[in-house]
Design a protein around this motif. Structure first.
Motif, PDB file in Angstrom:
ATOM      1  N   GLY A 170      51.543   3.018  52.889  1.00  0.00           N
ATOM      2  CA  GLY A 170      51.703   2.400  51.575  1.00  0.00           C
ATOM      3  C   GLY A 170      50.638   1.374  51.251  1.00  0.00           C
ATOM      4  O   GLY A 170      50.239   1.233  50.087  1.00  0.00           O
ATOM      5  N   LEU A 171      50.145   0.656  52.254  1.00  0.00           N
ATOM      6  CA  LEU A 171      49.121  -0.370  52.012  1.00  0.00           C
ATOM      7  C   LEU A 171      47.828   0.231  51.447  1.00  0.00           C
ATOM      8  O   LEU A 171      47.354  -0.212  50.394  1.00  0.00           O
ATOM      9  N   PRO A 172      47.215   1.224  52.102  1.00  0.00           N
ATOM     10  CA  PRO A 172      45.975   1.786  51.523  1.00  0.00           C
ATOM     11  C   PRO A 172      46.215   2.510  50.206  1.00  0.00           C
ATOM     12  O   PRO A 172      45.330   2.506  49.335  1.00  0.00           O
ATOM     13  N   ALA A 173      47.386   3.137  50.040  1.00  0.00           N
ATOM     14  CA  ALA A 173      47.668   3.821  48.777  1.00  0.00           C
ATOM     15  C   ALA A 173      47.712   2.832  47.621  1.00  0.00           C
ATOM     16  O   ALA A 173      47.148   3.079  46.546  1.00  0.00           O
ATOM     17  N   GLY A 174      48.369   1.703  47.816  1.00  0.00           N
ATOM     18  CA  GLY A 174      48.463   0.712  46.745  1.00  0.00           C
ATOM     19  C   GLY A 174      47.191  -0.090  46.554  1.00  0.00           C
ATOM     20  O   GLY A 174      46.871  -0.491  45.422  1.00  0.00           O
ATOM     21  N   TYR A 175      46.464  -0.321  47.635  1.00  0.00           N
ATOM     22  CA  TYR A 175      45.260  -1.165  47.553  1.00  0.00           C
ATOM     23  C   TYR A 175      44.070  -0.392  46.984  1.00  0.00           C
ATOM     24  O   TYR A 175      43.360  -0.887  46.100  1.00  0.00           O
ATOM     25  N   HIS A 176      43.852   0.810  47.483  1.00  0.00           N
ATOM     26  CA  HIS A 176      42.684   1.581  47.052  1.00  0.00           C
ATOM     27  C   HIS A 176      42.958   2.408  45.799  1.00  0.00           C
ATOM     28  O   HIS A 176      42.057   2.596  44.972  1.00  0.00           O
ATOM     29  N   GLY A 177      44.190   2.929  45.669  1.00  0.00           N
ATOM     30  CA  GLY A 177      44.491   3.783  44.528  1.00  0.00           C
ATOM     31  C   GLY A 177      43.686   5.074  44.588  1.00  0.00           C
ATOM     32  O   GLY A 177      43.277   5.544  45.648  1.00  0.00           O
ATOM     33  N   GLY A 178      43.454   5.657  43.434  1.00  0.00           N
ATOM     34  CA  GLY A 178      42.602   6.842  43.355  1.00  0.00           C
ATOM     35  C   GLY A 178      43.145   8.028  44.107  1.00  0.00           C
ATOM     36  O   GLY A 178      44.349   8.279  44.147  1.00  0.00           O
ATOM     37  N   ARG A 179      42.241   8.778  44.760  1.00  0.00           N
ATOM     38  CA  ARG A 179      42.617  10.016  45.424  1.00  0.00           C
ATOM     39  C   ARG A 179      43.549   9.774  46.607  1.00  0.00           C
ATOM     40  O   ARG A 179      44.476  10.554  46.845  1.00  0.00           O
ATOM     41  N   ILE A 180      43.294   8.693  47.334  1.00  0.00           N
ATOM     42  CA  ILE A 180      44.174   8.379  48.471  1.00  0.00           C
ATOM     43  C   ILE A 180      45.603   8.193  48.003  1.00  0.00           C
ATOM     44  O   ILE A 180      46.553   8.721  48.585  1.00  0.00           O
ATOM     45  N   ASP A 181      45.770   7.439  46.938  1.00  0.00           N
ATOM     46  CA  ASP A 181      47.099   7.189  46.386  1.00  0.00           C
ATOM     47  C   ASP A 181      47.749   8.484  45.923  1.00  0.00           C
ATOM     48  O   ASP A 181      48.935   8.730  46.163  1.00  0.00           O
ATOM     49  N   LYS A 182      47.005   9.337  45.250  1.00  0.00           N
ATOM     50  CA  LYS A 182      47.568  10.585  44.728  1.00  0.00           C
ATOM     51  C   LYS A 182      48.048  11.498  45.849  1.00  0.00           C
ATOM     52  O   LYS A 182      49.146  12.069  45.781  1.00  0.00           O
ATOM     53  N   VAL A 183      47.249  11.635  46.896  1.00  0.00           N
ATOM     54  CA  VAL A 183      47.613  12.529  48.000  1.00  0.00           C
ATOM     55  C   VAL A 183      48.841  12.004  48.735  1.00  0.00           C
ATOM     56  O   VAL A 183      49.813  12.742  48.977  1.00  0.00           O
ATOM     57  N   PHE A 238      61.278  10.360  59.666  1.00  0.00           N
ATOM     58  CA  PHE A 238      60.712  11.287  58.682  1.00  0.00           C
ATOM     59  C   PHE A 238      61.357  11.097  57.307  1.00  0.00           C
ATOM     60  O   PHE A 238      60.682  11.120  56.281  1.00  0.00           O
ATOM     61  N   ALA A 239      62.681  10.906  57.281  1.00  0.00           N
ATOM     62  CA  ALA A 239      63.388  10.792  56.010  1.00  0.00           C
ATOM     63  C   ALA A 239      63.253   9.406  55.383  1.00  0.00           C
ATOM     64  O   ALA A 239      63.300   9.280  54.154  1.00  0.00           O
ATOM     65  N   SER A 240      63.086   8.368  56.200  1.00  0.00           N
ATOM     66  CA  SER A 240      63.048   6.997  55.685  1.00  0.00           C
ATOM     67  C   SER A 240      61.654   6.523  55.320  1.00  0.00           C
ATOM     68  O   SER A 240      61.500   5.664  54.445  1.00  0.00           O
ATOM     69  N   SER A 241      60.629   7.050  55.971  1.00  0.00           N
ATOM     70  CA  SER A 241      59.260   6.571  55.738  1.00  0.00           C
ATOM     71  C   SER A 241      58.804   6.672  54.289  1.00  0.00           C
ATOM     72  O   SER A 241      58.166   5.743  53.769  1.00  0.00           O
ATOM     73  N   PRO A 242      59.083   7.783  53.566  1.00  0.00           N
ATOM     74  CA  PRO A 242      58.634   7.853  52.168  1.00  0.00           C
ATOM     75  C   PRO A 242      59.221   6.758  51.282  1.00  0.00           C
ATOM     76  O   PRO A 242      58.539   6.258  50.381  1.00  0.00           O
ATOM     77  N   GLY A 243      60.477   6.386  51.517  1.00  0.00           N
ATOM     78  CA  GLY A 243      61.066   5.301  50.741  1.00  0.00           C
ATOM     79  C   GLY A 243      60.363   3.981  50.994  1.00  0.00           C
ATOM     80  O   GLY A 243      60.094   3.209  50.058  1.00  0.00           O
ATOM     81  N   VAL A 244      60.064   3.716  52.272  1.00  0.00           N
ATOM     82  CA  VAL A 244      59.317   2.496  52.608  1.00  0.00           C
ATOM     83  C   VAL A 244      57.922   2.552  51.994  1.00  0.00           C
ATOM     84  O   VAL A 244      57.409   1.553  51.478  1.00  0.00           O
ATOM     85  N   PHE A 245      57.299   3.717  52.046  1.00  0.00           N
ATOM     86  CA  PHE A 245      55.964   3.903  51.466  1.00  0.00           C
ATOM     87  C   PHE A 245      55.948   3.495  49.993  1.00  0.00           C
ATOM     88  O   PHE A 245      55.053   2.765  49.547  1.00  0.00           O
ATOM     89  N   ARG A 246      56.929   3.933  49.230  1.00  0.00           N
ATOM     90  CA  ARG A 246      56.944   3.632  47.796  1.00  0.00           C
ATOM     91  C   ARG A 246      57.133   2.135  47.544  1.00  0.00           C
ATOM     92  O   ARG A 246      56.527   1.573  46.633  1.00  0.00           O
ATOM     93  N   ILE A 247      57.969   1.497  48.361  1.00  0.00           N
ATOM     94  CA  ILE A 247      58.169   0.050  48.197  1.00  0.00           C
ATOM     95  C   ILE A 247      56.890  -0.707  48.517  1.00  0.00           C
ATOM     96  O   ILE A 247      56.457  -1.593  47.761  1.00  0.00           O
TER      97      ILE A 247
END
Length: 385
Positions: A141-154, A258-267
């Protein structure tokens, strides 16, 4: 069969007396915490809230119950005494004079002892799996929110893909006996369990890069400790024999992560996108700090409040999921004293004997209630800050 029993008062006093080490530990922790609460930061502030005190009391109660299970439980959780099959609460064991305080189950095992030892399983798997999920979600979640762009989309697409599955169905697919026999759980464990090593290694490297001597010592410690835990969890090859996890436990562990990580990622992603616009982040960028230093040492500490609240709630959700899996027969081994399996076993004869089902239900409910109260108190404190 007629059983000699103690009365309701005797059952109550007997249960209270069996928890004597728990009461002593609670009294000691609360006395010390109240004396130094002004120096204990966020933890100390919880004692100013009734919900915080209640949540801490319940969570500490089950924590100390798990720690002192051998002293609290009067019988082995797997011990069968044939004459005590479906014994009512307070039934006295012939010859030995021991008491099944909460009765016996259909396999003639002491319900009270099984609930006590079941707390060890719940308080080991649920918090540990949630902690791993927090690390995995945070590192993505940190690089997705910080960098945005393609990393965030993937990364967002992958997270949404997992979140699109119903949780129970996802757990069923990951822990069903057919999947257990494949190498998939071990592969997933190998991927997920390396994230803590990467997290702490990056944290140490970015925080102590200006002190090479200390950096080298800390990195060696991370590699050795991380490798030791990794070998024990993923390959069940701990050379010291301390860390050992059964295949079905590993499957459940992996399924929770596996099931909990995506929720943490979004937060974490949302918090990062908000915090990266703050002045102290701009100041760190002006100083020439690297992206990972800013993410781990500037953004993450300022996102700890919501993450701690989410962790408390997520441990509660995980506890409920473990109970649900146990009830469906997809949890731990059938003889396991975990609360979900106990509820499943006792539900088969629920109309004839209700007493074996109530203690694990109350235990699970009370632990989740304590976590929710703790989360509410933490949320109130975060709003004040």
């Amino acid at each position: 069969m007629q059983y000699e029993t103690v009365g309701a008062l005797g059952i109550f006093l007997g249960v209270v007396a069996r928890f004597w080490p728990v009461w002593g530990a609670l009294a000691l922790v609360f006395a010390v915490s109240l004396s130094f609460r002004k120096r204990l930061g966020l933890y100390g502030h919880l004692y100013a809230s009734p919900a915080g005190i209640a949540g801490l009391a319940i969570c500490f109660f089950w924590l100390f119950t798990a720690i002192f299970a051998d002293a609290v439980a009067p019988f082995d959780p797997l011990q069968q005494i044939a004459v005590m099959k479906d014994a009512p609460p307070g039934a006295i064991v012939p010859e030995t004079g021991g008491v099944f305080l909460l009765g016996g189950d259909r396999l003639a095992r002491d319900v009270f002892s099984r609930v006590v030892f079941g707390s060890q399983i719940v308080l080991l798997i649920a918090p540990a799996a949630t902690l791993f999920a927090l690390v995995v979600g945070t590192m993505l979640g940190l690089p997705a929110g910080y960098h945005g762009g393609r990393i965030d989309k993937v990364l967002s697409f992958l997270a949404n893909l997992v979140l699109a599955f119903p949780v129970i169905l996802l757990f069923y697919l990951l822990v069903t006996p057919g999947v257990r026999e494949t190498p998939l759980p071990q592969w997933l464990a190998g991927i997920f369990f390396i994230f803590p090593m990467i997290f702490f290694g990056t944290l140490v490297y970015t925080g102590f890069s200006s002190r090479p001597g200390l950096l080298a010592v800390l990195l060696v410690a991370v590699v050795l400790l991380g490798g030791w835990v990794y070998a024990g969890l993923v390959f069940d090859a701990d050379p010291l024999g301390v860390i050992s996890i059964a295949p079905n436990e590993l499957n459940i562990f992996v399924a929770v992560v596996f099931a909990s990580s995506p929720g943490v990622f979004r937060i974490v992603r949302g918090l990062t996108m908000d915090i990266k616009t703050r002045e102290y982040v701009a100041a760190a960028q002006t100083r020439g700090e690297g992206p990972w230093y800013i993410m781990l040492w500037e953004i993450l500490p300022n996102a700890r409040g919501p993450l701690i609240v989410d962790a408390c709630l997520r441990v509660g959700y995980t506890t409920i999921l473990l109970g649900t899996l146990g009830y469906f027969g997809l949890g731990l081994a059938p003889e396991s004293p975990d609360w979900g399996t106990a509820i499943k076993e006792s539900s088969r004869l629920l109309r004839a004997h209700i007493h074996p089902a109530l203690p694990p239900v109350v235990a699970l409910m009370s632990f989740v209630l304590g976590l929710n109260l703790l989360a509410d108190a933490l949320r109130e404190q975060a709003l004040k800050d």
